[in-house]
Design a protein around this motif. Structure first.
Motif, PDB file in Angstrom:
ATOM      1  N   HIS A 167       0.816  -1.218   0.000  1.00  0.00           N
ATOM      2  CA  HIS A 167       0.000   0.000   0.000  1.00  0.00           C
ATOM      3  C   HIS A 167       0.848   1.266   0.000  1.00  0.00           C
ATOM      4  CE1 HIS A 167      -3.448  -2.544   1.857  1.00  0.00           C
ATOM      5  NE2 HIS A 167      -3.524  -2.514   0.539  1.00  0.00           N
ATOM      6  N   GLY A 168       2.158   1.107  -0.113  1.00  0.00           N
ATOM      7  CA  GLY A 168       3.040   2.268  -0.142  1.00  0.00           C
ATOM      8  C   GLY A 168       4.355   1.960   0.538  1.00  0.00           C
ATOM      9  N   ALA A 169       5.376   2.746   0.220  1.00  0.00           N
ATOM     10  CA  ALA A 169       6.703   2.511   0.801  1.00  0.00           C
ATOM     11  C   ALA A 169       7.538   3.775   0.710  1.00  0.00           C
ATOM     12  CB  ALA A 169       7.404   1.365   0.076  1.00  0.00           C
ATOM     13  N   THR A 170       8.617   3.786   1.465  1.00  0.00           N
ATOM     14  CA  THR A 170       9.650   4.809   1.348  1.00  0.00           C
ATOM     15  C   THR A 170      10.986   4.139   1.579  1.00  0.00           C
ATOM     16  OG1 THR A 170      10.406   6.980   2.135  1.00  0.00           O
ATOM     17  CG2 THR A 170       9.587   5.450   3.808  1.00  0.00           C
ATOM     18  N   ASP A 171      12.062   4.759   1.095  1.00  0.00           N
ATOM     19  CA  ASP A 171      13.393   4.217   1.395  1.00  0.00           C
ATOM     20  C   ASP A 171      13.953   4.955   2.611  1.00  0.00           C
ATOM     21  OD1 ASP A 171      13.501   6.477  -0.378  1.00  0.00           O
ATOM     22  OD2 ASP A 171      15.629   6.116  -0.680  1.00  0.00           O
ATOM     23  N   ILE A 172      14.717   4.235   3.417  1.00  0.00           N
ATOM     24  CA  ILE A 172      15.276   4.798   4.642  1.00  0.00           C
ATOM     25  C   ILE A 172      16.685   5.300   4.351  1.00  0.00           C
ATOM     26  CG2 ILE A 172      15.838   4.361   7.062  1.00  0.00           C
ATOM     27  CD1 ILE A 172      12.838   4.133   6.335  1.00  0.00           C
ATOM     28  N   THR A 173      16.868   6.612   4.484  1.00  0.00           N
ATOM     29  CA  THR A 173      18.193   7.187   4.217  1.00  0.00           C
ATOM     30  C   THR A 173      18.545   8.200   5.309  1.00  0.00           C
ATOM     31  OG1 THR A 173      17.156   8.722   2.621  1.00  0.00           O
ATOM     32  CG2 THR A 173      18.158   6.740   1.728  1.00  0.00           C
ATOM     33  N   GLY A 174      18.906   9.400   4.907  1.00  0.00           N
ATOM     34  CA  GLY A 174      19.531  10.350   5.820  1.00  0.00           C
ATOM     35  C   GLY A 174      18.732  10.815   7.018  1.00  0.00           C
ATOM     36  N   PHE A 175      17.408  10.760   6.950  1.00  0.00           N
ATOM     37  CA  PHE A 175      16.597  11.229   8.068  1.00  0.00           C
ATOM     38  C   PHE A 175      16.306  10.135   9.094  1.00  0.00           C
ATOM     39  CE2 PHE A 175      15.436  14.244   4.629  1.00  0.00           C
ATOM     40  CZ  PHE A 175      15.892  15.399   5.234  1.00  0.00           C
ATOM     41  N   GLY A 176      16.881   8.961   8.897  1.00  0.00           N
ATOM     42  CA  GLY A 176      16.685   7.880   9.856  1.00  0.00           C
ATOM     43  C   GLY A 176      15.327   7.228   9.710  1.00  0.00           C
ATOM     44  N   LEU A 177      15.154   6.128  10.429  1.00  0.00           N
ATOM     45  CA  LEU A 177      13.912   5.360  10.331  1.00  0.00           C
ATOM     46  C   LEU A 177      12.694   6.196  10.690  1.00  0.00           C
ATOM     47  CD1 LEU A 177      12.352   2.690  10.002  1.00  0.00           C
ATOM     48  CD2 LEU A 177      12.872   2.209  12.414  1.00  0.00           C
ATOM     49  N   LEU A 178      12.750   6.895  11.800  1.00  0.00           N
ATOM     50  CA  LEU A 178      11.572   7.639  12.249  1.00  0.00           C
ATOM     51  C   LEU A 178      11.265   8.817  11.332  1.00  0.00           C
ATOM     52  CD1 LEU A 178       9.354   7.799  14.347  1.00  0.00           C
ATOM     53  CD2 LEU A 178      10.843   9.267  15.730  1.00  0.00           C
ATOM     54  N   GLY A 179      12.285   9.514  10.892  1.00  0.00           N
ATOM     55  CA  GLY A 179      12.067  10.650  10.004  1.00  0.00           C
ATOM     56  C   GLY A 179      11.356  10.256   8.722  1.00  0.00           C
ATOM     57  N   HIS A 180      11.794   9.160   8.121  1.00  0.00           N
ATOM     58  CA  HIS A 180      11.160   8.713   6.877  1.00  0.00           C
ATOM     59  C   HIS A 180       9.788   8.100   7.141  1.00  0.00           C
ATOM     60  CE1 HIS A 180      14.449   9.631   4.154  1.00  0.00           C
ATOM     61  NE2 HIS A 180      15.283   9.200   5.088  1.00  0.00           N
ATOM     62  N   ALA A 181       9.624   7.420   8.281  1.00  0.00           N
ATOM     63  CA  ALA A 181       8.312   6.871   8.628  1.00  0.00           C
ATOM     64  C   ALA A 181       7.299   7.996   8.830  1.00  0.00           C
ATOM     65  CB  ALA A 181       8.418   6.014   9.888  1.00  0.00           C
ATOM     66  N   GLN A 182       7.721   9.074   9.467  1.00  0.00           N
ATOM     67  CA  GLN A 182       6.828  10.207   9.693  1.00  0.00           C
ATOM     68  C   GLN A 182       6.430  10.862   8.376  1.00  0.00           C
ATOM     69  OE1 GLN A 182       9.313  12.373  12.444  1.00  0.00           O
ATOM     70  NE2 GLN A 182       8.158  11.677  14.232  1.00  0.00           N
ATOM     71  N   THR A 183       7.373  10.974   7.462  1.00  0.00           N
ATOM     72  CA  THR A 183       7.054  11.561   6.153  1.00  0.00           C
ATOM     73  C   THR A 183       6.056  10.695   5.402  1.00  0.00           C
ATOM     74  OG1 THR A 183       9.230  12.600   6.013  1.00  0.00           O
ATOM     75  CG2 THR A 183       8.034  12.319   3.953  1.00  0.00           C
ATOM     76  N   LEU A 184       6.281   9.376   5.413  1.00  0.00           N
ATOM     77  CA  LEU A 184       5.359   8.462   4.742  1.00  0.00           C
ATOM     78  C   LEU A 184       3.971   8.531   5.374  1.00  0.00           C
ATOM     79  CD1 LEU A 184       5.017   6.230   2.587  1.00  0.00           C
ATOM     80  CD2 LEU A 184       5.674   4.561   4.328  1.00  0.00           C
ATOM     81  N   ALA A 185       3.913   8.547   6.703  1.00  0.00           N
ATOM     82  CA  ALA A 185       2.623   8.597   7.398  1.00  0.00           C
ATOM     83  C   ALA A 185       1.863   9.875   7.068  1.00  0.00           C
ATOM     84  CB  ALA A 185       2.841   8.484   8.905  1.00  0.00           C
ATOM     85  N   SER A 186       2.594  10.973   6.947  1.00  0.00           N
ATOM     86  CA  SER A 186       1.939  12.270   6.714  1.00  0.00           C
ATOM     87  C   SER A 186       1.264  12.351   5.349  1.00  0.00           C
ATOM     88  CB  SER A 186       2.962  13.403   6.860  1.00  0.00           C
ATOM     89  OG  SER A 186       3.886  13.404   5.773  1.00  0.00           O
ATOM     90  N   HIS A 187       1.626  11.465   4.425  1.00  0.00           N
ATOM     91  CA  HIS A 187       1.072  11.517   3.078  1.00  0.00           C
ATOM     92  C   HIS A 187      -0.058  10.507   2.841  1.00  0.00           C
ATOM     93  CE1 HIS A 187       4.853  13.728   2.318  1.00  0.00           C
ATOM     94  NE2 HIS A 187       4.169  14.307   1.370  1.00  0.00           N
ATOM     95  N   GLN A 188      -0.517   9.846   3.893  1.00  0.00           N
ATOM     96  CA  GLN A 188      -1.556   8.833   3.704  1.00  0.00           C
ATOM     97  C   GLN A 188      -2.935   9.461   3.505  1.00  0.00           C
ATOM     98  OE1 GLN A 188      -0.564   5.662   3.180  1.00  0.00           O
ATOM     99  NE2 GLN A 188       1.410   6.715   3.391  1.00  0.00           N
ATOM    100  N   LYS A 189      -3.722   8.841   2.633  1.00  0.00           N
ATOM    101  CA  LYS A 189      -5.086   9.331   2.392  1.00  0.00           C
ATOM    102  C   LYS A 189      -5.991   9.047   3.582  1.00  0.00           C
ATOM    103  CE  LYS A 189      -5.597   7.162  -1.560  1.00  0.00           C
ATOM    104  NZ  LYS A 189      -6.034   6.691  -2.888  1.00  0.00           N
ATOM    105  N   ASN A 190      -5.786   7.875   4.206  1.00  0.00           N
ATOM    106  CA  ASN A 190      -6.608   7.495   5.354  1.00  0.00           C
ATOM    107  C   ASN A 190      -6.029   8.074   6.648  1.00  0.00           C
ATOM    108  OD1 ASN A 190      -8.392   5.791   3.783  1.00  0.00           O
ATOM    109  ND2 ASN A 190      -6.694   4.336   3.669  1.00  0.00           N
ATOM    110  N   GLU A 191      -6.877   8.179   7.666  1.00  0.00           N
ATOM    111  CA  GLU A 191      -6.435   8.689   8.966  1.00  0.00           C
ATOM    112  C   GLU A 191      -5.771   7.556   9.749  1.00  0.00           C
ATOM    113  OE1 GLU A 191      -9.762  10.523  10.864  1.00  0.00           O
ATOM    114  OE2 GLU A 191      -9.742  12.260   9.536  1.00  0.00           O
ATOM    115  N   VAL A 192      -4.483   7.412   9.502  1.00  0.00           N
ATOM    116  CA  VAL A 192      -3.722   6.317  10.117  1.00  0.00           C
ATOM    117  C   VAL A 192      -2.452   6.859  10.755  1.00  0.00           C
ATOM    118  CG1 VAL A 192      -4.585   4.578   8.502  1.00  0.00           C
ATOM    119  CG2 VAL A 192      -2.484   5.828   7.961  1.00  0.00           C
ATOM    120  N   SER A 193      -1.853   6.066  11.623  1.00  0.00           N
ATOM    121  CA  SER A 193      -0.547   6.359  12.186  1.00  0.00           C
ATOM    122  C   SER A 193       0.269   5.079  12.225  1.00  0.00           C
ATOM    123  CB  SER A 193      -0.668   6.951  13.591  1.00  0.00           C
ATOM    124  OG  SER A 193      -1.096   8.303  13.519  1.00  0.00           O
ATOM    125  N   PHE A 194       1.577   5.233  12.243  1.00  0.00           N
ATOM    126  CA  PHE A 194       2.486   4.090  12.280  1.00  0.00           C
ATOM    127  C   PHE A 194       3.064   3.956  13.687  1.00  0.00           C
ATOM    128  CE2 PHE A 194       3.772   5.105   7.588  1.00  0.00           C
ATOM    129  CZ  PHE A 194       2.502   4.736   7.167  1.00  0.00           C
TER     130      PHE A 194
END
Length: 282
Positions: A167-194
């Protein structure tokens, strides 16, 4: 190796979208003013060869680096651009996570810690901070595992995203696991959190990070990774099969590290996540 890692990192932007074929690559190269002419003539062709070798590994449609730019600056740097033209069914828009999905990570964390620890073998004042929790052999193994991991393409991981209905993905690079997870979560159509419960970390690197105080913030998800794995939102019933399939094809593990729950498009790591020690590949 530096060239291979750079190329793998560039390609991961495509792979995170489920795009497995690259049409064109450009190489961006910075030649260090601190190098002697002899050093430059030896080092730069090796870096370029590594980049081109990784591009060749990415597949027949991406066998050549067609151009780029070279600059002179104080540092030796390399990066690039990867582009492709594809049909809508060839990419996965990273905004469809639903409650009940799980989060899968395809490479271990701790590359920054491993590289730093390896550098500290020659710096007694630094080495003395960590030598009680790790041996020189442990550090060398972790370093080689980190190199191997960073140079490995996310191409198979990307291809399997289609097979297992990601249902979606991001690659983990310079912002660390949490930084990229937060960016991915912020772009979701549904009201979800990781919510992340598990942290797969290169063996002994969690202990090294702890011995350094909070310098790396590894267990908080802020430690930078280079050419890390894909963080993928997968249907719960498909995730175990995905992990089994990627291990069968690549010989490397992937891990279920968290869940998708109802929320306000944020991501967090629980207070005491379970650290999964990922052994160095012999």
């Amino acid at each position: 190796m530096m060239g291979k890692i750079a190329c793998a990192n560039v390609l991961s932007d495509l792979y995170a979208m489920g795009v497995t074929e690259c049409d064109n690559m450009l190489m961006l190269l910075g030649v260090s003013t601190k190098m002697t002419e002899k050093e430059r003539d030896v080092v730069i062709p090796l870096i370029m060869r590594g980049f081109k070798d990784s591009a060749l590994e990415a597949g027949k449609t991406c066998t050549t680096v067609t151009g780029g730019q070279t600059v002179v600056n104080p540092w030796c740097t390399i990066g690039g651009v990867a582009t492709t033209v594809c049909q809508p069914n060839e990419y996965i828009v990273p905004d469809n996570a639903v409650v009940g999905d799980v989060l899968v990570l395809t490479k271990p964390l701790g590359t920054q810690v491993a590289v730093n620890a390896h550098q500290w073998l020659d710096q007694p004042e630094r080495w003395n901070r960590i030598k009680l929790v790790v041996s020189e052999e442990d550090v060398r193994k972790a370093y080689h595992r980190a190199m191997d991991s960073m140079a490995r393409l996310n191409r198979i991981a990307s291809r399997l995203m289609h097979k297992y209905n990601a249902h979606g993905a991001t690659d983990i690079t310079g912002f660390g696991l949490l930084g990229h997870a937060q960016t991915l979560a912020s772009h979701q159509k549904n009201e979800v959190s990781f919510v992340i419960h598990n942290l797969p970390v290169i063996a002994k690197m969690a202990a090294v990070a702890k011995a350094c105080g909070n310098m790396f913030q590894l267990l908080q998800g802020h430690s930078a990774e280079t050419s890390g794995g894909l963080l993928i939102c997968l249907p719960r019933e498909q995730a175990a099969a995905y992990c089994k399939d990627i291990e069968k094809q690549e010989g490397y593990q992937a891990w279920i590290i968290g869940i998708v729950e109802k929320g306000n498009r944020t991501a967090r790591i629980i207070d005491k996540p379970r650290v999964i020690e990922v052994p160095a590949k012999e």
